[in-house]
Design an enzyme around this catalytic site. Structure first.
Site, PDB file in Angstrom:
ATOM      1  N   ARG A 145     -17.588   3.306   0.894  1.00 24.99           N
ATOM      2  CA  ARG A 145     -18.346   4.031  -0.125  1.00 24.99           C
ATOM      3  C   ARG A 145     -18.806   3.076  -1.208  1.00 24.99           C
ATOM      4  NH1 ARG A 145     -15.571   7.582  -4.679  1.00 24.99           N
ATOM      5  NH2 ARG A 145     -15.322   5.444  -5.456  1.00 24.99           N
ATOM      6  N   GLN A 190      -6.161  -1.235   2.147  1.00 30.61           N
ATOM      7  CA  GLN A 190      -6.165  -1.872   0.830  1.00 30.61           C
ATOM      8  C   GLN A 190      -4.937  -2.788   0.778  1.00 30.61           C
ATOM      9  OE1 GLN A 190      -7.391  -3.188  -1.653  1.00 30.61           O
ATOM     10  NE2 GLN A 190      -8.198  -1.404  -2.753  1.00 30.61           N
ATOM     11  N   LYS A 226     -13.130  10.877   8.503  1.00 36.08           N
ATOM     12  CA  LYS A 226     -13.931   9.648   8.595  1.00 36.08           C
ATOM     13  C   LYS A 226     -13.757   9.015   9.977  1.00 36.08           C
ATOM     14  CE  LYS A 226     -12.778   6.031   5.768  1.00 36.08           C
ATOM     15  NZ  LYS A 226     -12.734   5.274   4.498  1.00 36.08           N
ATOM     16  N   LYS A 279     -10.018 -19.127   0.528  1.00 36.51           N
ATOM     17  CA  LYS A 279      -9.143 -20.317   0.515  1.00 36.51           C
ATOM     18  C   LYS A 279      -8.670 -20.614   1.939  1.00 36.51           C
ATOM     19  CE  LYS A 279      -7.598 -20.093  -4.209  1.00 36.51           C
ATOM     20  NZ  LYS A 279      -8.093 -18.732  -4.560  1.00 36.51           N
ATOM     21  N   GLN A 335      -4.098 -13.558 -10.973  1.00 32.58           N
ATOM     22  CA  GLN A 335      -4.733 -12.796  -9.885  1.00 32.58           C
ATOM     23  C   GLN A 335      -4.398 -11.304  -9.957  1.00 32.58           C
ATOM     24  OE1 GLN A 335      -4.241 -15.219  -6.404  1.00 32.58           O
ATOM     25  NE2 GLN A 335      -4.732 -13.496  -5.086  1.00 32.58           N
ATOM     26  N   GLU A 340     -10.738 -12.329   5.112  1.00 37.56           N
ATOM     27  CA  GLU A 340     -11.929 -11.855   4.388  1.00 37.56           C
ATOM     28  C   GLU A 340     -12.484 -12.976   3.516  1.00 37.56           C
ATOM     29  OE1 GLU A 340     -11.827  -7.871   2.399  1.00 37.56           O
ATOM     30  OE2 GLU A 340     -12.116  -9.060   0.585  1.00 37.56           O
ATOM     31  N   HIS A 364      -6.077   6.373  -2.340  1.00 33.12           N
ATOM     32  CA  HIS A 364      -7.226   5.919  -3.112  1.00 33.12           C
ATOM     33  C   HIS A 364      -7.025   6.385  -4.556  1.00 33.12           C
ATOM     34  CE1 HIS A 364     -11.372   5.924  -4.658  1.00 33.12           C
ATOM     35  NE2 HIS A 364     -11.497   4.866  -3.878  1.00 33.12           N
ATOM     36  N   ASP A 420     -17.780   1.276  -5.182  1.00 32.78           N
ATOM     37  CA  ASP A 420     -17.511   1.827  -6.517  1.00 32.78           C
ATOM     38  C   ASP A 420     -18.780   1.755  -7.351  1.00 32.78           C
ATOM     39  OD1 ASP A 420     -14.753   2.450  -6.157  1.00 32.78           O
ATOM     40  OD2 ASP A 420     -14.362   0.293  -6.158  1.00 32.78           O
ATOM     41  N   THR A 428     -17.499  -9.616   2.346  1.00 35.63           N
ATOM     42  CA  THR A 428     -17.651  -8.504   1.403  1.00 35.63           C
ATOM     43  C   THR A 428     -19.117  -8.311   0.990  1.00 35.63           C
ATOM     44  OG1 THR A 428     -17.287  -9.838  -0.570  1.00 35.63           O
ATOM     45  CG2 THR A 428     -15.331  -8.889   0.465  1.00 35.63           C
TER      46      THR A 428
END
Ligand code: FAD
Length: 285
Positions: free
Chosen positions: A104, A175, A164, A271, A211, A14, A148, A106, A45
């Site tokens: 969705r 996640q 879904k 990275k 992080q 990602e 979640h 946030d 993203t």
């Protein structure tokens, strides 16, 4: 693709768009380096509530058309209107980007709680029918091995996840998680619920001491003692932390591969060196 013991496992990563326009060059350079590991796809993203959506589609188009890799464009329902959704789908189609991670999202800091509660599309699944009607996209969705944060139980979460998937999600990405046993338990529950979509395990290498404080605390992912001990040990040693964090991710991935995982999705935070180090360590014929 990672090959291990002659078995192929999908490998993806990602990236996120830079805040400043003059940093776009850096992300293109990163992508040119990521290409060395020939990932199955690179996901991009989408800013909370749609901020920076133009950069998401520009980077996804670069991946797809210039880097000659496959791109997966993230898209959130929060802040979306029917018209904006159509425009975004047209733009992705025009740029030959044909995979979307439907989310969705946030509440962005700029949106009041009242406006968030009144949003046009409530859930990720709320925009699926429109995208399906438009046609031509393979759809991915998000899932949560440790539930979640807004769900009461993992079971509740999985019930909605099944809905879904049934509405048109082809593949899932989890996640981030740091404890593989949570993922294995989640897979069993998905299986019992009849969720057949392939699941990519989301792995975030912790390469900096701070992080955990930012991205991880928001995710609700639990941190095993072994990892928090590493962070404490290397609090004054950035190079040591980077090496130990990469090593931890490699061990996590090797265990997942030994358990027959479908795919690994690396949250490698733009990275390329971290992506390559991990890929090289886990890719054995
Ligand atoms: P949903 O699937 O809509 O679920 C949200 C909550 O609502 C869950 O608790 C679910 O159980 C519940 N729910 C779902 N359907 C129903 C229903 N019909 N009735 C009642 N409850 C329901 N955010 C960004 O802003 N940009 C990104 O690029 C981004 N990328 C991400 C990538 C991955 C792989 C993951 C895991 C997350 C990402 N996020 C991103 C964060 C994501 O937007 C948030 O986690 C968000 O809170 C939930 O998104 P979702 O698509 O999982 O929501």
């Amino acid at each position: 693709m990672i090959t291990r013991n002659n078995k192929n496992i999908e490998f993806s990563c990602e990236v996120f768009p830079p805040k400043r326009d003059d940093e776009m060059y850096d992300i293109f350079k990163t992508l040119d380096e990521i290409k060395d590991v020939d990932p199955d796809f690179v996901s991009v993203t989408y800013g909370a509530g749609g901020s920076n959506s133009k950069k998401t589609s520009t980077i996804a188009a670069y991946i797809q058309n210039i880097s000659d890799m496959r791109s997966l464009a993230h898209m959130t329902a929060v802040g979306m209107t029917e018209q904006k959704l159509t425009e975004m789908l047209e733009e992705l189609q025009k740029k030959s980007v044909d995979m979307i991670l439907v989310l969705r999202g946030d509440r962005p800091r700029t949106m009041s709680e009242e406006d968030f509660a009144k949003r046009e599309f409530k859930y990720a699944s709320s925009i699926i029918p429109k995208i399906e009607e438009f046609g031509g996209f393979k759809l991915f969705g998000a899932c949560y091995p440790e539930k979640h944060p807004e769900s009461a139980t993992v079971e509740d979460d999985i019930r909605y996840l099944k809905q879904k998937v049934d509405m048109g999600i082809d593949e899932l990405i989890t996640q981030m998680f740091f404890d593989n046993s949570k993922f294995y338990r989640f897979l069993e529950k998905c299986d019992a619920a009849g969720i057949k979509a392939p699941i990519h395990a989301g792995i975030m290498p912790i390469t900096k001491v701070n992080q955990l404080g930012t991205s991880v605390s928001l995710s609700g992912s639990s941190v095993p003692t072994e990892l928090s001990n590493l962070i404490a040990k290397y609090s004054e040693d950035p190079a040591g932390m980077k090496e130990a964090g990469i090593e931890y991710a490699i061990r996590q991935i090797e265990d997942l591969m030994d358990h027959g995982v479908y795919g690994i999705h690396l949250y490698s935070m733009n990275k390329a060196d971290v992506t390559k180090a991990i890929y090289d360590a886990v890719n054995h014929k």
